[in-house]
Motif scaffolding. Structure first.
Motif, PDB file in Angstrom:
ATOM      1  N   SER A 278     -79.168 -57.283 -42.975  1.00 13.94           N
ATOM      2  CA  SER A 278     -79.670 -56.169 -43.782  1.00 13.94           C
ATOM      3  C   SER A 278     -81.082 -55.784 -43.360  1.00 13.94           C
ATOM      4  N   VAL A 279     -81.897 -56.783 -43.008  1.00 13.97           N
ATOM      5  CA  VAL A 279     -83.254 -56.502 -42.538  1.00 13.97           C
ATOM      6  C   VAL A 279     -83.204 -55.781 -41.194  1.00 13.97           C
ATOM      7  N   SER A 280     -82.321 -56.218 -40.308  1.00 18.26           N
ATOM      8  CA  SER A 280     -82.178 -55.546 -39.016  1.00 18.26           C
ATOM      9  C   SER A 280     -81.731 -54.105 -39.193  1.00 18.26           C
ATOM     10  N   ASN A 281     -80.854 -53.875 -40.175  1.00 15.15           N
ATOM     11  CA  ASN A 281     -80.405 -52.516 -40.438  1.00 15.15           C
ATOM     12  C   ASN A 281     -81.539 -51.641 -40.952  1.00 15.15           C
ATOM     13  N   ILE A 282     -82.366 -52.212 -41.821  1.00 15.18           N
ATOM     14  CA  ILE A 282     -83.510 -51.460 -42.343  1.00 15.18           C
ATOM     15  C   ILE A 282     -84.455 -51.079 -41.203  1.00 15.18           C
ATOM     16  N   ILE A 283     -84.701 -52.040 -40.308  1.00 15.56           N
ATOM     17  CA  ILE A 283     -85.581 -51.770 -39.167  1.00 15.56           C
ATOM     18  C   ILE A 283     -84.993 -50.682 -38.282  1.00 15.56           C
ATOM     19  N   SER A 284     -83.697 -50.801 -37.989  1.00 16.10           N
ATOM     20  CA  SER A 284     -83.049 -49.865 -37.078  1.00 16.10           C
ATOM     21  C   SER A 284     -83.010 -48.449 -37.639  1.00 16.10           C
ATOM     22  N   LEU A 285     -82.698 -48.334 -38.928  1.00 17.77           N
ATOM     23  CA  LEU A 285     -82.590 -47.018 -39.544  1.00 17.77           C
ATOM     24  C   LEU A 285     -83.953 -46.419 -39.865  1.00 17.77           C
ATOM     25  N   GLY A 286     -84.897 -47.273 -40.226  1.00 20.29           N
ATOM     26  CA  GLY A 286     -86.190 -46.765 -40.678  1.00 20.29           C
ATOM     27  C   GLY A 286     -87.196 -46.519 -39.589  1.00 20.29           C
ATOM     28  N   MET A 287     -87.082 -47.231 -38.459  1.00 17.88           N
ATOM     29  CA  MET A 287     -88.106 -47.130 -37.425  1.00 17.88           C
ATOM     30  C   MET A 287     -88.314 -45.716 -36.895  1.00 17.88           C
ATOM     31  N   PRO A 288     -87.252 -44.944 -36.591  1.00 20.97           N
ATOM     32  CA  PRO A 288     -87.497 -43.589 -36.077  1.00 20.97           C
ATOM     33  C   PRO A 288     -88.311 -42.725 -37.025  1.00 20.97           C
ATOM     34  N   PHE A 289     -88.090 -42.891 -38.331  1.00 15.90           N
ATOM     35  CA  PHE A 289     -88.780 -42.046 -39.295  1.00 15.90           C
ATOM     36  C   PHE A 289     -90.204 -42.534 -39.567  1.00 15.90           C
ATOM     37  N   THR A 290     -90.420 -43.844 -39.511  1.00 15.81           N
ATOM     38  CA  THR A 290     -91.795 -44.334 -39.645  1.00 15.81           C
ATOM     39  C   THR A 290     -92.624 -43.957 -38.420  1.00 15.81           C
ATOM     40  N   ILE A 291     -91.966 -43.874 -37.267  1.00 18.19           N
ATOM     41  CA  ILE A 291     -92.654 -43.412 -36.061  1.00 18.19           C
ATOM     42  C   ILE A 291     -93.067 -41.947 -36.230  1.00 18.19           C
ATOM     43  N   CYS A 292     -92.164 -41.140 -36.774  1.00 17.76           N
ATOM     44  CA  CYS A 292     -92.500 -39.732 -37.044  1.00 17.76           C
ATOM     45  C   CYS A 292     -93.710 -39.639 -37.970  1.00 17.76           C
ATOM     46  N   LEU A 293     -93.725 -40.478 -38.989  1.00 17.14           N
ATOM     47  CA  LEU A 293     -94.834 -40.462 -39.942  1.00 17.14           C
ATOM     48  C   LEU A 293     -96.141 -40.846 -39.257  1.00 17.14           C
ATOM     49  N   GLY A 294     -96.087 -41.855 -38.401  1.00 10.69           N
ATOM     50  CA  GLY A 294     -97.280 -42.255 -37.667  1.00 10.69           C
ATOM     51  C   GLY A 294     -97.758 -41.169 -36.720  1.00 10.69           C
ATOM     52  N   PHE A 295     -96.803 -40.523 -36.046  1.00  9.15           N
ATOM     53  CA  PHE A 295     -97.162 -39.455 -35.120  1.00  9.15           C
ATOM     54  C   PHE A 295     -97.785 -38.267 -35.844  1.00  9.15           C
ATOM     55  N   SER A 296     -97.387 -38.043 -37.092  1.00 10.16           N
ATOM     56  CA  SER A 296     -97.917 -36.908 -37.850  1.00 10.16           C
ATOM     57  C   SER A 296     -99.426 -37.016 -38.031  1.00 10.16           C
ATOM     58  N   ASN A 297     -99.975 -38.230 -37.924  1.00  7.24           N
ATOM     59  CA  ASN A 297    -101.416 -38.410 -38.051  1.00  7.24           C
ATOM     60  C   ASN A 297    -102.178 -37.627 -36.982  1.00  7.24           C
ATOM     61  N   SER A 298    -101.545 -37.454 -35.818  1.00 10.07           N
ATOM     62  CA  SER A 298    -102.181 -36.698 -34.737  1.00 10.07           C
ATOM     63  C   SER A 298    -102.299 -35.218 -35.078  1.00 10.07           C
TER      64      SER A 298
END
Length: 359
Positions: A278-298
């Motif tokens: 379940s943790v691996s699934n959370i990482i896999s599904l959530g990582m692309p969107f958390t990356i988008c959020l981080g990139f938005s800082n630019s």
């Protein structure tokens, strides 16, 4: 294909062993239309980032009053963000092609290197700006002795060198790799321990340490503004400064905390401290969107640090007036429209009389 690569192997610093570890779980289905949604978000960030950071670089490079400590850091921050957002179209195409990198090995390394370079350089420059504001407001007399443009340029060089040094592992280990019927752009570490060390370095140097410094600086600024004798605690200027302080800290935290939290969870999975699918699934599904959020800082940075700042608006206004005088016969020109935009920005209240050059 998105089902095959549940984790964003292009942007997450993942080793081949780490990919196999995630793949051993029965993965949840990916977010529907992810290959359309993520590229769309990247495109929006790219457009806003190029416009905002490009305007900042243009103004500070042509303004006669650009030689200040604060402007030195702002200019370098904008350059870092601009270089990075220019690579986003490549990642957008990568997502839209379901993790198939079509641009070759060299561009894989270059785009990955720009990503890591910006992750560190952007946060380091924000930290430098926070320390500079702290010195200017809390210790103004001491700041007069130690704050100068020459020293700021030396610090900026050190920041670029440190960020570049932290990007070397990405340039060395990132490569294209055939996974299924696609060529993924991944980081192939020599062993899982390399991934763990690289991820923890990102967590500590790229988030925890800078966030601790930024929070300490702005908490001290807020305390000083509330307790310093001779300041009118009811003034709207003071209220706006405190709101700006809160915005800086919250923007930094909310943009980057989710990404670094999932990165740390991924480390725990790699070390087998957490062995739940379940943790691996959370990482896999959530990582692309958390990356988008981080990139938005630019894209947020230029608006947060410049367009709400009184001195940047003054420089923008002076520059556009010069451009308008030089092409007054072209009433529909870009400079005229830019002047109109500047006048609208000037309607905003001054950020603070205390920060004589901080923004």
């Amino acid at each position: 294909m998105a089902g095959l690569l549940q984790t964003n192997v292009s942007l997450k610093n993942i080793s081949v062993e780490q990919y196999e570890l995630h793949s051993s779980c029965q993965m949840s289905p990916s977010v529907q239309h992810q290959n359309v949604l993520i590229p769309t978000i990247y495109s929006i960030i790219c457009i806003l980032g190029v416009l905002g950071n490009g305007l900042v670089v243009f103004v500070l490079s042509h303004s006669s009053s650009r030689k200040t400590v604060a402007n030195t850091y702002i200019l370098n921050l904008a350059l870092s963000d601009l270089l990075f957002v220019l690579s986003l179209p490549f990642w957008a195409v990568y997502y839209s092609f379901d993790y198939d990198w079509i641009f070759g090995k060299l561009m894989c390394k270059l785009c990955g290197g720009l990503l890591t370079l910006n992750l560190y350089a952007s946060i380091f420059f924000i930290t430098c700006m926070s320390i500079d504001r702290y010195m200017a407001i809390v210790h103004p007399l001491k700041a007069q002795r130690c704050r100068n443009v020459c020293r700021a340029r030396v610090v900026s060089f050190i920041v670029w060198f440190a960020a570049g040094l932290a990007s070397v592992p990405t340039l060395i280990f990132r490569d294209t790799l055939a996974i299924g019927d696609v060529n993924a752009c991944v980081i192939q570490f020599l062993s899982p321990s390399w991934f763990v060390g690289f991820a923890l370095m990102k967590n500590i140097l790229g988030f925890l340490l800078p966030f601790a410094i930024i929070t300490s600086c702005y908490c001290s600024i807020g305390k000083h503004l509330l307790t310093a004798p001779g300041l009118d605690k009811s003034t709207s200027n003071l209220d706006k400064v405190l709101k700006m302080v809160g915005a800086v800290v919250l923007a930094f935290f909310f943009c980057w905390f989710p990404f670094h939290m999932l990165t740390f969870l991924d480390v725990l999975v790699s070390l087998k401290v957490l062995q739940l699918c379940s943790v691996s699934n959370i990482i896999s599904l959530g990582m692309p969107f958390t990356i988008c959020l981080g990139f938005s800082n630019s894209a947020i940075n230029p608006f947060l640090y410049c367009f709400v700042g009184n001195h940047f608006r003054e420089q923008l206004g002076g520059l556009t007036q010069t451009l308008s005088l030089g092409s007054s016969q072209k009433r529909g020109s870009f400079s005229t429209r830019l002047s109109s935009f500047t006048r609208k920005l000037s309607d905003l209240r001054d950020l603070s009389p205390l920060e004589n050059e901080a923004v």
